[in-house]
Design an enzyme around this catalytic site. Structure first.
Site, PDB file in Angstrom:
ATOM      1  CE  LYS A   1     -33.151 -42.072 -12.195  1.00  0.00           C
ATOM      2  NZ  LYS A   1     -34.534 -42.444 -11.816  1.00  0.00           N
TER       3      LYS A   1
ATOM      4  CB  CYS B   1     -19.524 -42.008  -5.977  1.00  0.00           C
ATOM      5  SG  CYS B   1     -19.408 -43.102  -4.566  1.00  0.00           S
TER       6      CYS B   1
HETATM    7  C1  F6R Z   1     -37.077 -47.472  -7.641  1.00  0.00           C
HETATM    8  C2  F6R Z   1     -35.889 -47.406  -8.467  1.00  0.00           C
HETATM    9  C3  F6R Z   1     -34.929 -48.545  -8.407  1.00  0.00           C
HETATM   10  C4  F6R Z   1     -34.437 -48.892  -9.814  1.00  0.00           C
HETATM   11  C5  F6R Z   1     -33.374 -49.992  -9.758  1.00  0.00           C
HETATM   12  C6  F6R Z   1     -32.915 -50.408 -11.156  1.00  0.00           C
HETATM   13  O1  F6R Z   1     -37.843 -46.315  -7.789  1.00  0.00           O
HETATM   14  O2  F6R Z   1     -35.682 -46.471  -9.173  1.00  0.00           O
HETATM   15  O3  F6R Z   1     -35.509 -49.653  -7.808  1.00  0.00           O
HETATM   16  O4  F6R Z   1     -35.526 -49.299 -10.580  1.00  0.00           O
HETATM   17  O5  F6R Z   1     -32.269 -49.548  -9.034  1.00  0.00           O
HETATM   18  O6  F6R Z   1     -32.438 -49.331 -11.879  1.00  0.00           O
HETATM   19  P1  F6R Z   1     -32.225 -49.414 -13.449  1.00  0.00           P
HETATM   20  O7  F6R Z   1     -33.555 -49.480 -14.099  1.00  0.00           O
HETATM   21  O8  F6R Z   1     -31.458 -48.179 -13.797  1.00  0.00           O
HETATM   22  O9  F6R Z   1     -31.429 -50.670 -13.705  1.00  0.00           O
END
Ligand code: F6R
Length: 520
Positions: free
Chosen positions: A515, A2
């Site tokens: 994200k 969030c």
């Molecule tokens: C796909 C995507 C997610 C992230 C995953 C890990 O496009 O963005 O699969 O790759 O949630 O995120 P990080 O790299 O921030 O640990």
């Protein structure tokens, strides 16, 4: 998952809310809420919330964008939650029993009730907070109107320090237009902010945390692009010199080359980890972060890949390995992240803020780490490879198709990444497979309804013929340059982007996703 934005100061509350909420919306966007004298909360996105928000607002401001974990996407489950004298916003998940007279189905409202029912000063209540779970909490206590209290465990919370004004947020981006000075709170920290001061405590003692200065060059603006994702695909070209200039520490070269290394990551970062394994042929065992605890064998070194540096599955796996004595090497885009703070060595991605929920330029920069490790960096050829991927025509794929991305060897992780981008943005089922594996089961699906993105390589040509013979439609991906995987990657990113836009879906904010995944 969030977004929190909190402010005490003299600025126009509406302006601060607009800027801040838009900046943290990428973290969760099924409902929005604000406390600014009164509580306003609603299911929907930030833009429609702001359009209908009463302008008669007062200080302090507590605002939140929600990504549902406990309780459906309904107005009553949006934050802030009020119980007795407590009004709060929460990021994370906790286990707490129910209390009488709750109005929502959330764990967050239970925290408000729990705090309201505790005895003693509010700081004492936070000191004695004994919650099973993860939380970034910001609390307005009605009996203490000039303060905003906070507490944090396992999800990010940052204090922004201005002149006669203070912020609290899940991301620096929420207050970067007003101040570049910030403190990243640590687990167990609690305290309060007022307009002019902040106090941080941990286990009953006041603590000092380092004040950092954010480099504004990293600020993310969409410019003339219709979406951040498209801009970020183009950034791969624009930022290439910057990405190449990110140094891998000398010691890390030696460690990665000469040791057996466990690699952990989630989603796209996992695909990037697998790519690095194929490319370097180093002794890397690549695991999905959330599965690692079941498989860990006391590694000497752990390489954790996470663009955000906040993915809870990855952070938990890192903490576990660290508790067994592992040295941590991380690849991350955020040097101020939780992952960075847990690491012995950091390989920076250096691509600035990535706003699109789908990883694009961060994935690209991560696989370039692989090329750097084997000293295969030719900037002109990489640029040409990106352009080839940019220039290949993308077609609209019929939504009812069974969609497969196939590749062999080093093309396999790229196939996985292509399928992940496609399902994430286009909301169609798509599967990434090693080309040789399809004859062990999936081939039965390869009739006229199947649409196959087949990455050509010398050793995969038989598999191509096998698929054609079954009547599936095949889009042959046939880049023949030295960095063909980069061309294919860029093409797959554009394929997902354009198919999402064609279906009127927002590629920057795919449904149900966020994200930075700071919950389990
Ligand atoms: C796909 C995507 C997610 C992230 C995953 C890990 O496009 O963005 O699969 O790759 O949630 O995120 P990080 O790299 O921030 O640990």
């Amino acid at each position: 998952m969030c977004g929190i934005l909190v402010y005490i100061g003299d600025r126009d509350p509406y302006e601060v809310i607009c800027n801040g909420l838009k900046a943290v919306e990428y973290r969760g966007y099924d409902s929005v809420g604000v406390y600014a004298g009164k509580i306003f909360k609603k299911v929907g996105d930030v833009d429609s919330f702001l359009k209908n928000l009463d302008r008669n607002l007062s200080m302090p401001i507590i605002a939140h964008t929600r990504w549902a974990t406990h309780g459906k996407v309904e107005d009553k489950n949006a934050h802030p939650h009020e119980y007795g004298d407590v009004i709060l916003v929460h990021n994370g998940t906790v286990d707490l029993p129910p209390f009488p007279n709750l109005k929502s189905d959330t764990d967050s409202e239970r925290i408000a009730a729990y705090l309201d029912n505790m005895e003693g000063s509010f700081l004492d209540r936070l000191k004695n907070l004994n919650l099973n779970g993860t939380y970034a909490l910001v609390i307005f206590y009605k009996k203490d109107k000039d303060k905003l209290y906070f507490a944090k465990k396992d999800t990010p919370l940052i204090i922004g320090i201005g002149n006669n004004e203070m912020f609290l947020s899940s991301d620096i981006a929420a207050f970067i237009d007003y101040t570049t000075k910030y403190i990243r709170l640590e687990d167990g920290d609690y305290g309060y902010i007022t307009k002019n001061e902040y106090k941080i405590y941990n286990k009953g003692m006041e603590v000092k945390r380092e004040i950092k200065e954010y480099d504004k060059k990293q600020d993310a603006k969409k410019g003339n692009f219709p979406h951040f994702m498209l801009k970020e695909i183009h950034d791969q070209l624009e930022l290439l010199p910057e990405i190449i200039s990110q140094k891998i520490p000398e010691d890390v070269f030696d460690i990665l080359k000469n040791n057996r290394i466990d690699v952990i990551a989630a989603g796209s970062s996992y695909n990037a980890g697998l790519f690095i394994k194929y490319l370097t042929n180093y002794d890397l065992s690549v695991y999905i972060s959330s599965e690692y605890s079941y498989l860990m064998r006391n590694p000497e070194y752990l390489l954790a890949i996470s663009q955000s540096g906040e993915t809870l599955d990855t952070i938990k796996a890192v903490k576990l390995a660290k508790s067994k004595g592992a040295k941590i090497i991380s690849i991350t885009n955020y040097l101020g992240s939780t992952l960075a703070s847990l690491s012995d060595f950091i390989i920076p991605l250096g691509v600035g803020i990535e706003k699109g929920v789908a990883a694009t330029k961060t994935f690209f920069s991560t696989i370039l780490v692989g090329y750097k490790l084997i000293n295969k960096i030719n900037i002109e050829k990489i640029r040409a490879a990106i352009l080839e991927g940019m220039n290949k025509n993308v077609e609209v794929i019929d939504q009812d198709s069974k969609i497969f991305f196939l590749g062999k060897g080093i093309n396999y992780p790229i196939a996985l990444e292509g399928a992940l981008k496609f399902k994430e943005l286009v909301y169609c089922h798509a599967e990434g497979l090693p080309a040789g594996e399809m004859k062990h089961g999936p081939l039965s699906l390869f009739d006229k309804q199947a649409y196959v993105l087949f990455i050509k390589s010398e050793d995969s040509i038989y598999n191509y013929e096998e698929i054609k013979a079954r009547g599936a439609r095949v889009n042959l991906i046939d880049f023949s340059n030295e960095y063909s995987q980069i061309s294919t990657l860029v093409y797959f990113q554009r394929l997902a982007y354009h198919n999402a836009v064609y279906r009127n879906q927002d590629p920057d904010k795919p449904r149900f996703l966020a994200k930075s995944v700071t919950v389990e």
